[in-house]
Design a protein around this motif. Structure first.
Motif, mmCIF file in Angstrom:
data_model
loop_
_atom_site.group_PDB
_atom_site.id
_atom_site.type_symbol
_atom_site.label_atom_id
_atom_site.label_comp_id
_atom_site.label_asym_id
_atom_site.label_seq_id
_atom_site.Cartn_x
_atom_site.Cartn_y
_atom_site.Cartn_z
ATOM 1 N N GLY A 336 0.815 -1.201 0.000
ATOM 2 C CA GLY A 336 0.000 0.000 0.000
ATOM 3 C C GLY A 336 0.849 1.251 0.000
ATOM 4 O O GLY A 336 2.080 1.194 -0.134
ATOM 5 N N ARG A 337 0.181 2.408 0.127
ATOM 6 C CA ARG A 337 0.856 3.701 0.186
ATOM 7 C C ARG A 337 0.604 4.337 1.540
ATOM 8 O O ARG A 337 -0.499 4.259 2.083
ATOM 9 C CB ARG A 337 0.343 4.632 -0.920
ATOM 10 N N THR A 339 -0.030 7.296 4.156
ATOM 11 C CA THR A 339 -0.575 8.636 4.314
ATOM 12 C C THR A 339 -0.184 9.108 5.712
ATOM 13 O O THR A 339 0.555 8.433 6.427
ATOM 14 C CB THR A 339 -2.107 8.638 4.162
ATOM 15 N N SER A 342 -2.420 6.519 7.969
ATOM 16 C CA SER A 342 -2.860 5.188 7.571
ATOM 17 C C SER A 342 -2.005 4.668 6.420
ATOM 18 O O SER A 342 -1.149 5.383 5.887
ATOM 19 C CB SER A 342 -4.335 5.215 7.134
ATOM 20 N N MET A 344 -2.875 3.124 2.827
ATOM 21 C CA MET A 344 -3.953 2.862 1.892
ATOM 22 C C MET A 344 -3.657 1.601 1.101
ATOM 23 O O MET A 344 -2.579 1.474 0.508
ATOM 24 C CB MET A 344 -4.136 4.044 0.932
ATOM 25 N N PRO A 345 -4.570 0.630 1.088
ATOM 26 C CA PRO A 345 -4.353 -0.594 0.297
ATOM 27 C C PRO A 345 -4.129 -0.253 -1.168
ATOM 28 O O PRO A 345 -4.718 0.696 -1.698
ATOM 29 C CB PRO A 345 -5.642 -1.388 0.503
ATOM 30 N N ASP A 348 -7.718 -3.571 -5.302
ATOM 31 C CA ASP A 348 -9.124 -3.756 -4.974
ATOM 32 C C ASP A 348 -9.316 -5.139 -4.365
ATOM 33 O O ASP A 348 -8.355 -5.885 -4.158
ATOM 34 C CB ASP A 348 -10.015 -3.539 -6.203
#
Length: 472
Positions: A336-337, A339, A342, A344-345, A348
């Motif tokens: 993920g990336r 932030t 958090s 982010m996955p 999908d």
């Protein structure tokens, strides 16, 4: 067999052998010596960290990069790969080799040879994000210019590096030279982990190497493969002497990544050195996706077929003629990336990653890139891909390089404008006429500005802020 760590993978692939793992200007490091140094480093680092801790890695010495990577893997520390020339005040713990930022009082020396020091900076941002133990974070500006942390697991790194090593034929009798920065995912996987996993002797050259330096290093290493950046091949192509850089003639293959190579650059390099030149399409998020062999006369939008184990599709359509967002699925995708608060996955629920690239699928296989979805220029409602305009400009025999961006326009909202680097003086009207016969009217640049050089990032991405004034 399931490999537990990067250290296990390198150890099992090399077998604590006396074979050369890394060559430097000072000494040759065997796999046995490299692994022993990583073990000693892990013992010294462990009292300062706990599994899951984050440590920024800022090194220029490739041996230090290898030792720190394998040693941190042993103690399950998360590594944040940072540009070694970044400011000397990064938050949190920082591992450095003292080559850019000199060691300061109070820093812990966690290894003597190569030198590695642990600096405790200010606290990391208070964030609830927990990274997988032993994860690696690479920072990429993508298309926005703002650095984004991409989190890669050991599993995805191994899948990516093994895929690349198999495709390029890495092995004990296949020396590799890399001039790509090791703090980028491309240089890290192609130019460090891939060779180590395959037992291929590795020699690293500075990312700012000029052709004569690459020539010397490749010749001394007896390299079969060169991992380099578009700028390196551009400099090789610009050398007027056809007999220059004969040390490169022993290469079997060479790889470029980060930005498309100009048609003239490709043909010059292939013709002079008779090597298999591959353009890599991939990213920090996806790893290696394609490796397309270039000859110099192909459409620079064509990036080849997905590597084994990588699936690609365009949007939800199965129509090979459809243009849409490129989607990927493979074992080398990042987690993920990051932030502010958090992770982010990346994919999908079905495991597909949306790249943000506009593409067309060819039959029976292969991918044509059209451009970035976010970079599209809106000309009175018509969407123009800067990449498409750049490809047309660089096909002109007098154009060495080009970059296209949007400029504000009172009547149409935006219009494309271009900067070009010319091989020889050429009237702008000739370049505009060339574009008019090959592009839709709304895609023809409103302005074309000849410049001496186009500033690019280390990986070849153009750095040009859009004009503030309206185009005339």
């Amino acid at each position: 067999m399931t490999l537990r760590s990067l250290y296990d993978a390198v150890r099992d692939g090399a077998g604590h052998s006396k074979d050369i793992a890394l060559r430097t200007g000072q000494r040759d490091w065997t796999f046995r010596a490299l692994l022993a140094a990583a073990e000693a480093f892990a013992v010294r680092l462990a009292p300062h960290t706990e599994p899951g801790d984050r440590v920024s890695l800022q090194v220029t010495d490739p041996v230090a990069a290898a030792v720190a990577t394998l040693g941190c893997d042993l103690v399950r520390v998360c590594l944040l790969h940072r540009d070694p020339t970044a400011p000397n005040a990064l938050p949190g713990r920082v591992l450095h080799d003292g080559l850019v930022h000199a060691p300061r009082d109070g820093e812990a020396q966690v290894l003597g040879t190569p030198g590695l020091w642990l600096r405790s900076g200010g606290p990391l941002e208070d964030t609830p994000v927990r990274l997988p133990h032993g994860a690696h974070v690479f920072f990429t500006s993508g298309s926005t210019g703002a650095p984004v942390g991409v989190v890669r697991s050991v599993r995805s790194i191994l899948a990516d590096a093994f895929r690349v090593a198999r495709f390029l034929g890495y092995g004990p009798d296949h020396p590799v030279v890399s001039a790509a920065p090791l703090y980028h995912a491309y240089g890290f996987n192609y130019g460090l982990i891939g060779p180590l996993l395959a037992g291929a002797p590795l020699r690293c050259a500075p990312a700012r190497s000029v052709p004569s330096q690459l020539d010397r290093v490749v010749s001394e290493a007896g390299a079969h493969t060169l991992i380099a950046l578009p700028a390196h091949y551009g400099l090789l192509s610009a050398t007027p002497n056809q007999d220059a850089h004969r040390g490169l003639n022993g290469l079997k293959s060479a790889v470029s990544a980060g930005a498309p190579l100009g048609v003239g650059t490709t043909s010059d390099v292939v013709r002079r050195h008779r090597i298999a030149l591959y353009n890599c399409y991939g990213s920090s998020e996806a790893g290696a996706v394609t490796l397309a062999r270039l000859e110099g006369d192909e459409d620079t939008g064509y990036i080849g077929a997905p590597l084994p184990g990588v699936s690609a599709r365009v949007d939800e359509s199965r129509n090979a003629c459809t243009t849409g967002e490129l989607m990927l699925r493979s074992t080398s995708l990042a987690e993920g990336r990051l932030t502010a608060d958090s992770m982010m996955p990346l994919t999908d629920e079905d495991g597909w990653y949306r790249t943000g690239d506009l593409a067309r699928l060819r039959q029976p296989q292969g991918i044509d890139l059209v451009g970035r979805m976010s970079a599209a220029i809106n000309v009175a409602g018509e969407k123009v891909s800067p990449s498409e305009v750049e490809r047309v400009l660089t096909k002109h025999p007098h154009v060495l390089d080009a970059v296209v961006t949007a400029a504000p326009d009172g009547a149409r909202g935006q219009v494309p404008v271009a900067r070009v680097v010319l091989r020889m003086p050429t009237p702008v009207d000739e370049l505009l006429s060339w574009c008019r016969t090959r592009l839709s009217p709304h895609a023809v640049p409103r302005q074309v500005e000849p410049v001496a050089e186009i500033s690019r990032s280390p990986t070849g991405k153009a750095q040009w802020s859009p004009p503030r004034k309206r185009a005339t």
